[in-house]
Design an enzyme around this catalytic site. Sequence first.
Site, short mmCIF file in Angstrom:
data_model
loop_
_atom_site.label_atom_id
_atom_site.label_comp_id
_atom_site.label_asym_id
_atom_site.label_seq_id
_atom_site.Cartn_x
_atom_site.Cartn_y
_atom_site.Cartn_z
N ARG A 118 -9.30 0.71 8.65
CA ARG A 118 -9.10 -0.74 8.75
C ARG A 118 -10.31 -1.46 9.31
O ARG A 118 -10.41 -2.68 9.21
CB ARG A 118 -7.89 -1.04 9.66
CG ARG A 118 -6.56 -0.69 9.02
CD ARG A 118 -5.43 -1.17 9.88
NE ARG A 118 -4.14 -0.94 9.25
CZ ARG A 118 -2.98 -1.33 9.76
NH1 ARG A 118 -2.96 -1.98 10.91
NH2 ARG A 118 -1.85 -1.08 9.13
N ARG A 143 -1.30 -10.87 12.33
CA ARG A 143 -1.82 -9.65 11.70
C ARG A 143 -2.72 -9.97 10.53
O ARG A 143 -3.76 -9.33 10.32
CB ARG A 143 -0.65 -8.77 11.22
CG ARG A 143 0.06 -8.03 12.31
CD ARG A 143 0.68 -6.72 11.81
NE ARG A 143 1.49 -6.90 10.62
CZ ARG A 143 2.80 -7.08 10.61
NH1 ARG A 143 3.46 -7.15 11.75
NH2 ARG A 143 3.46 -7.19 9.48
N ARG A 168 11.98 -4.84 11.45
CA ARG A 168 10.96 -4.33 12.36
C ARG A 168 10.63 -5.36 13.41
O ARG A 168 10.56 -6.56 13.14
CB ARG A 168 9.70 -3.96 11.56
CG ARG A 168 9.83 -2.64 10.86
CD ARG A 168 8.68 -2.35 9.91
NE ARG A 168 7.37 -2.78 10.39
CZ ARG A 168 6.23 -2.48 9.77
NH1 ARG A 168 6.26 -1.76 8.67
NH2 ARG A 168 5.08 -2.90 10.23
N LYS A 204 0.83 -1.21 0.00
CA LYS A 204 0.00 0.00 0.00
C LYS A 204 0.86 1.26 0.00
O LYS A 204 0.62 2.19 -0.77
CB LYS A 204 -0.93 0.02 1.22
CG LYS A 204 -1.95 -1.09 1.26
CD LYS A 204 -2.91 -0.94 2.42
CE LYS A 204 -2.24 -1.00 3.78
NZ LYS A 204 -1.66 -2.33 4.07
#
Length: 286
Positions: free
Chosen positions: A143, A232, A221, A66
Amino acid sequence: MAAISRLLRSTTSIPYLAGKSFSSAVASQAPSYNTPFLHPKPQFPRKDPRDRNVQWIFLGCPGVGKGTYASRLCKLLGVPHIATGDLVREELASSGPLSAQLSDIVNQGQLVSDEIIISLLSKRLAAGEAKGESGFILDGFPRTINQAEILDGVTDIDLAVNLKIREDVLLEKCLGRRICSECGKNFNVASINIKGENGSPGIMMAPLLPPAQCMSKLVTRADDTEEVVKERLRIYYDMSEPVEEFYRSQGKLLEFELPGGIPESWPKLLQALNLDDYESRQSAAA
């Protein structure tokens, strides 16, 4: 509720949040581009995107790209790219009151609450208003259906671009993500080459490697572990369907399945958005 009220106060005063733009017609007339090798024929009149008052959002699983495609479109169209993920990471890096709370949420692979996201977005929109920004592309928001409904009461989104990709490819992409600890830019070391089988096309994605000065400073990360990524994705799939249906019912959802890496996907995405001619004209004028 206080955060929601702040969002309403800060955004309803922004001039570019009111009214429909030409890109509403794009969404209502464009088909779903969910076939990787489809070459769509434009079904709506061309118009200079600078006249569209672009108010778009990008949907899609974590790690689908995205940010990559939204930022490219923002540069092409001259509008700000607002990524809620970046807003969260900026807050995490600060010494603000939300930093510790956000750290626990992100490291567990959980979604940040609506109230926190709305508070961060409210602050960002207010800052953009002060700088005279016109139009936007939102990345990572909304979301949840609750967020979509709140946003719908604040601004008239013209187009929701829903990026899709195979889950096995998505997992490799997420595990290959790296950040330069010095400049903060995102890169990806995954080299994906999956052969087609059983009638499904193969897919190739070259790594997005950093310049030499960043190579030794790459870090992973904290939330990009296989366990956290899968959690997720599970959460995203559970919550994304109502959001997609929300924009589909308004005739604003454009579904686009990525056929490969940037070289393969970017021109097809521009074609789906009816921007391929615009990019060619921009390049010729440069």
